[in-house]
Structures are given as structure tokens and as C-alpha cells.
Scaffold this active site. Sequence first.
Site, PDB file in Angstrom:
ATOM      1  N   LYS A   1       0.754  -1.135  -0.074  1.00  0.00           N
ATOM      2  CA  LYS A   1      -0.020   0.112   0.368  1.00  0.00           C
ATOM      3  C   LYS A   1       0.864   1.327   0.033  1.00  0.00           C
ATOM      4  CE  LYS A   1      -4.008  -2.058   2.765  1.00  0.00           C
ATOM      5  NZ  LYS A   1      -5.053  -1.692   1.310  1.00  0.00           N
TER       6      LYS A   1
ATOM      7  N   GLU B   1      -6.132  -9.297   0.704  1.00  0.00           N
ATOM      8  CA  GLU B   1      -5.840 -10.504   1.724  1.00  0.00           C
ATOM      9  C   GLU B   1      -7.059 -10.838   2.663  1.00  0.00           C
ATOM     10  OE1 GLU B   1      -5.733  -7.733   2.454  1.00  0.00           O
ATOM     11  OE2 GLU B   1      -6.466  -7.304   4.951  1.00  0.00           O
TER      12      GLU B   1
ATOM     13  N   ARG C   1     -10.076 -11.573   2.541  1.00  0.00           N
ATOM     14  CA  ARG C   1     -11.467 -12.193   1.457  1.00  0.00           C
ATOM     15  C   ARG C   1     -10.419 -13.656   1.791  1.00  0.00           C
ATOM     16  NH1 ARG C   1     -11.883  -9.449  -3.846  1.00  0.00           N
ATOM     17  NH2 ARG C   1     -11.207  -7.480  -2.824  1.00  0.00           N
TER      18      ARG C   1
HETATM   19  N1  BES Z   1      -7.864  -3.658   4.562  1.00  0.00           N
HETATM   20  C1  BES Z   1      -8.080  -3.196   2.783  1.00  0.00           C
HETATM   21  C2  BES Z   1     -10.032  -2.577   2.417  1.00  0.00           C
HETATM   22  C3  BES Z   1      -9.857  -1.165   3.390  1.00  0.00           C
HETATM   23  C4  BES Z   1      -9.317  -0.200   2.917  1.00  0.00           C
HETATM   24  C5  BES Z   1     -10.565  -1.319   4.361  1.00  0.00           C
HETATM   25  C6  BES Z   1      -9.995   1.294   3.106  1.00  0.00           C
HETATM   26  C7  BES Z   1     -10.434   0.327   5.362  1.00  0.00           C
HETATM   27  C8  BES Z   1      -9.692   1.584   4.475  1.00  0.00           C
HETATM   28  C9  BES Z   1      -8.024  -4.701   1.815  1.00  0.00           C
HETATM   29  O1  BES Z   1      -7.554  -5.939   2.545  1.00  0.00           O
HETATM   30  C10 BES Z   1      -7.570  -3.364   0.800  1.00  0.00           C
HETATM   31  O2  BES Z   1      -6.689  -3.956   0.824  1.00  0.00           O
HETATM   32  N2  BES Z   1      -8.336  -4.026  -0.361  1.00  0.00           N
HETATM   33  C11 BES Z   1      -8.304  -4.004  -1.327  1.00  0.00           C
HETATM   34  C12 BES Z   1      -8.797  -4.935  -2.486  1.00  0.00           C
HETATM   35  C13 BES Z   1      -8.273  -4.313  -4.195  1.00  0.00           C
HETATM   36  C14 BES Z   1      -6.950  -4.767  -3.719  1.00  0.00           C
HETATM   37  C15 BES Z   1      -9.107  -5.675  -4.743  1.00  0.00           C
HETATM   38  C16 BES Z   1      -8.981  -2.212  -2.029  1.00  0.00           C
HETATM   39  O3  BES Z   1      -9.685  -2.279  -1.212  1.00  0.00           O
HETATM   40  O4  BES Z   1      -7.947  -1.137  -2.518  1.00  0.00           O
HETATM   41 ZN    ZN Z   2      -7.291  -5.406   4.711  1.00  0.00          ZN
HETATM   42 MN    MN Z   3      -5.864  -5.287   1.784  1.00  0.00          MN
END
Ligand code: BES
Ligand code: ZN
Ligand code: MN
Length: 497
Positions: free
Chosen positions: A276, A348, A350
Site C-alpha cells: 500500500k 487478503e 477475503r
Molecule cells: N483492508 C483493506 C480494505 C480497506 C480499505 C479497509 C480502506 C479500510 C479502509 C483490504 O484488505 C484491501 O486492501 N482491499 C483492497 C482490495 C483490492 C486490492 C481489490 C482495496 O479495497 O483496495
Molecule cells: Zn485488509
Molecule cells: Mn488489503
Amino acid sequence: MRLRYVDADPRTLDTPLLAVGVTEGADPSSGLLADLDRALGGAVQRTFASGDMKGKSADETVLYGGEGGPARVVLLGLGKSAKVDAEAVRRMAGRAVRTAERLRLDAVAIALDPIDGVAREAVAQAAAEGAGLAAWRFMELKAEDEDDPTVTVRAADLVGNADPDGYSSGALTGAAIARGANLARTLQSRPGNVATPTHLADEAVRMAGSVGLDATVFDEERMLEEGMHALLSVSRGSEEEARFIILEHRGGADGDAPLVLVGKGLTFDAGGISLKPASGMEEMKYDMSGGAAVIGAMQAIAELGLKINVVGLVPSSENLPDGRATKPGDVIGSLAGKSIEVINTDAEGRLILADALTWGSRLNPAAMVDCATLTGSVVIALGHHAAAVLGNDDDLVGELRAAGEASGERCWQLPLWDEYRKQLDSPTADLQNVGGRPGGSITAAAFLKEFVGEAKWAHLDIAGTAYTDSERPGMAKGPTGLGVRLFSEFVLARARG
Ligand code: BES
Ligand code: ZN
Ligand code: MN
């Protein structure tokens, strides 16, 4: 905080502060306002005459009492009476606690007033929740300011003069739910270096011991024996071992199908190899919010002794980049036996949920509900005022929507039509873990759906609601404990039958 119902006449109550809700157009010459007016020597009438108190939702006036009765009375505007509901009571009780804090008082009394169309029990429950949630603060890692010590409101008495049974049982329910939500918020607040998967498991076990739940924790060796390859694939890049937490409340008959609650317990989500961006990454300590909600709700369910079987499952891991970490393109296994192509290691949640949902489905649940900070795209879809709910059973989704309305933790349905599943087709494996940008929250749920077997199942995406960066009435900035009230209300409704 001590929260209880007190059956008493608010006029003669010995309290440093009595909070009284005032709806728009309320008549100060009748009911409780008139009674208080007499006790305060006409101060209520004078306040209304001044025009300072119109009952609008931001209105707030503090009055001072004389001999006997409350030392202070705070009138809190509730807005239009037709719009006053349990949520308005929750906010009012939260504001009462804030007023006490501002006046440096450690106790408050809150007058309960009947609301048309809302059961007495629900009124008291909402007041207890509002007060309990408002009094919470996370101070474990910060020194006291000696010149300006924080005031903690230690007691809130909910005061009424009618239906003591309904009011007192509602107060007990609300107090237990608030304690559960505050436990969740404390776990959420703890940073990733404190709240590791092991810590989460230890806290769950400690909580279970104190309220009489059964707790079982799997370490990585046990997960490997069971075949939880999806969960293990996420934890590969981390020095901290993953944990799988199982909490059991046996309130129903032996053999009765349980409700299964599943929560994402990702204690820090750096994204893995699909790293990230740095900005805001610290918020990813909150990626265990779903797991915290399950732990908090299980505590409330146990404290309330609900006559129903409930199992809480929390898969817990970190998601970090490392030489051993799962890489984009890797194909992993899962407890269900399906192969998964990991296109993006940041998807991750999911993966760890997949194995937990498979585990839950094998318990032949009456229903299974998971709760997870799963996708950024739910924030785009619904903002910060509703969780998304999706599932394979519309009655179950309807129950969750209703529990959301009643608890003040609202959720809104997104579709989960079969067409979305195509986005998860993989050339190399049974499915891939991402479905591209369109409908990101929906394809995430479509992924989960592949792992629930025959269970009636619904999923709550709480990425936009698990924490907040704006102060709300009675809810401090930071973690909200969202899910605890919604889960508790859902299970309560099922237990009532
Ligand atoms: N933990 C994140 C989702 C999240 C985003 C939680 C913002 C709280 C605030 C999750 O694991 C994630 O990184 N999701 C990605 C999925 C994508 C790679 C398909 C996302 O939402 O960007
Ligand atoms: Zn996450
Ligand atoms: Mn994530």
C-alpha cells in the site's frame, strides 16, 4: 462506567447533573418539564420564555437547582418529536455524558421519557448504549496531562418513573452491548505492535474466561493440519504467527444449529508484496475491526445469557511484505479445497475469511454472518454512514437491515447477482482473488460466497464505518466498535424468536 436503571422521581433525585431531553415545541407547563420547573423555582419557564431553548437538536441549556433534587439540570434539544427515535435517545445520552465531562462531574442522571412507537425497553437500552459509548476513551498509551486531567464519568443512572421492568431490563441489555462495543474499540485502538494475532487471541481467551464462553485457539501448526492454506498464505510474510479464534456460547439446546459470526482480524494490513502507499497506512491497524466486533458481540451475548447457540470465529493475521511472502501470481489452496490465484496480495481479507467461512459452514449453522473491513470501494459506494450488506439469503439480509436500523449501525444492501462471479475467473486456478475495479465490494463478496457451502450467509463490509475521523455526538474520533450493536441486536431478535 456503572450503568443502571433507577426508579425514582427525577425532581427529588440527588445527582450532580440530570439530563432531560426536550423536543421541538415541548410545553414547559406540563409533564416532567413542569415538575422540574417547580423544583427549580421557575427556571425552566424562564428558559423557554427567553427563546434559548427551542428543542432544536443543537440546543443545550444548563440550569442550577437549590436545596434537594438535582444540583444541575441540562436541557438537551432532541429536534422534531416525530423524528425522535432510539438513535435520538442514544445521542442525547451521549451528549449528557459530554456535558458532565465539560462540567467536571463524574456522575450523571438521564431522564427516560416514553417515545411513541418505541418500546420502553428499547428506550432504556438506547440510553445505556449512548452513555456507555460516550464515556469510553483510549488512554492506555498516553500520559495524563497533570494540569488538565481528563474527567471520566463513572456512573450514569437512567431515571424513570414508570414500567420499571421494561426500563431496567433495557438498561441491562444496553449496558452489556456498550461494554462489548467498548471492548472492541479498545482492541481496535491498540496499534499493530501491541495487538498482534497472538494478542487478539489472548484477549479473546481472557474475555471468554470472564463471561463463561468456551474458547479454542489454533496456532499455525494446527491450521496446517486442518488445511487452512488461504489463511496461512497471508501470514507467510509475517514474523507474527497467525491465529484462528473460536468462541462458543451454548445458550440454546444441545444440537440446535448455531448462529455463526465471523470477523476479519487482520491486525495490520501493509498490503503484502502489493504494498500500500505510505500515506494513511497507519489506519490499517484497524483492519481487525471485524474480528474485534465479533469478540465484543460474543462478550455481550454471553453476559446477557441469550438462550441461543452462537459461535464466533476470528481468523487473525498480519499482511506484510517479506522474502517468504505470497507473491502476485502465486496459486494457493484453501480449506474448501479450491485453488486461488492471488493477483493482488492486498486483497487478503477475503483469503483469511474464506477458510473461516468454510469452517463455519461445516458447523451447519442456522445462519452465518461475517463482518470485515474488506474493500476501499465500499467507502465510495456508501461513504461513512452505512455498512454494505450482501448475501445469498434475502430474509437474512432483511434481518440484518432491521438490526441495523434498531441498533443505529445501519447497513444497506448491494446486489450479489451471479453475473459478478465471472470477474473472478482465473486462467490458472479455480478462481482469482480480485475482480477489477468495477463493483469492487460486490466481487469481494462474490469471492466469499464461494466458500460458504450450503449455509445461509450474509457479509457486512465495514471499511467505511469501523472508524471515523470526525467527532459525532457521543462518539469520539477513532474506532466505533461498529458491528457489536448490529450483531447483538441480530442475535437478540433471533433469541426472542
Ligand atoms: N483492508 C483493506 C480494505 C480497506 C480499505 C479497509 C480502506 C479500510 C479502509 C483490504 O484488505 C484491501 O486492501 N482491499 C483492497 C482490495 C483490492 C486490492 C481489490 C482495496 O479495497 O483496495
Ligand atoms: Zn485488509
Ligand atoms: Mn488489503
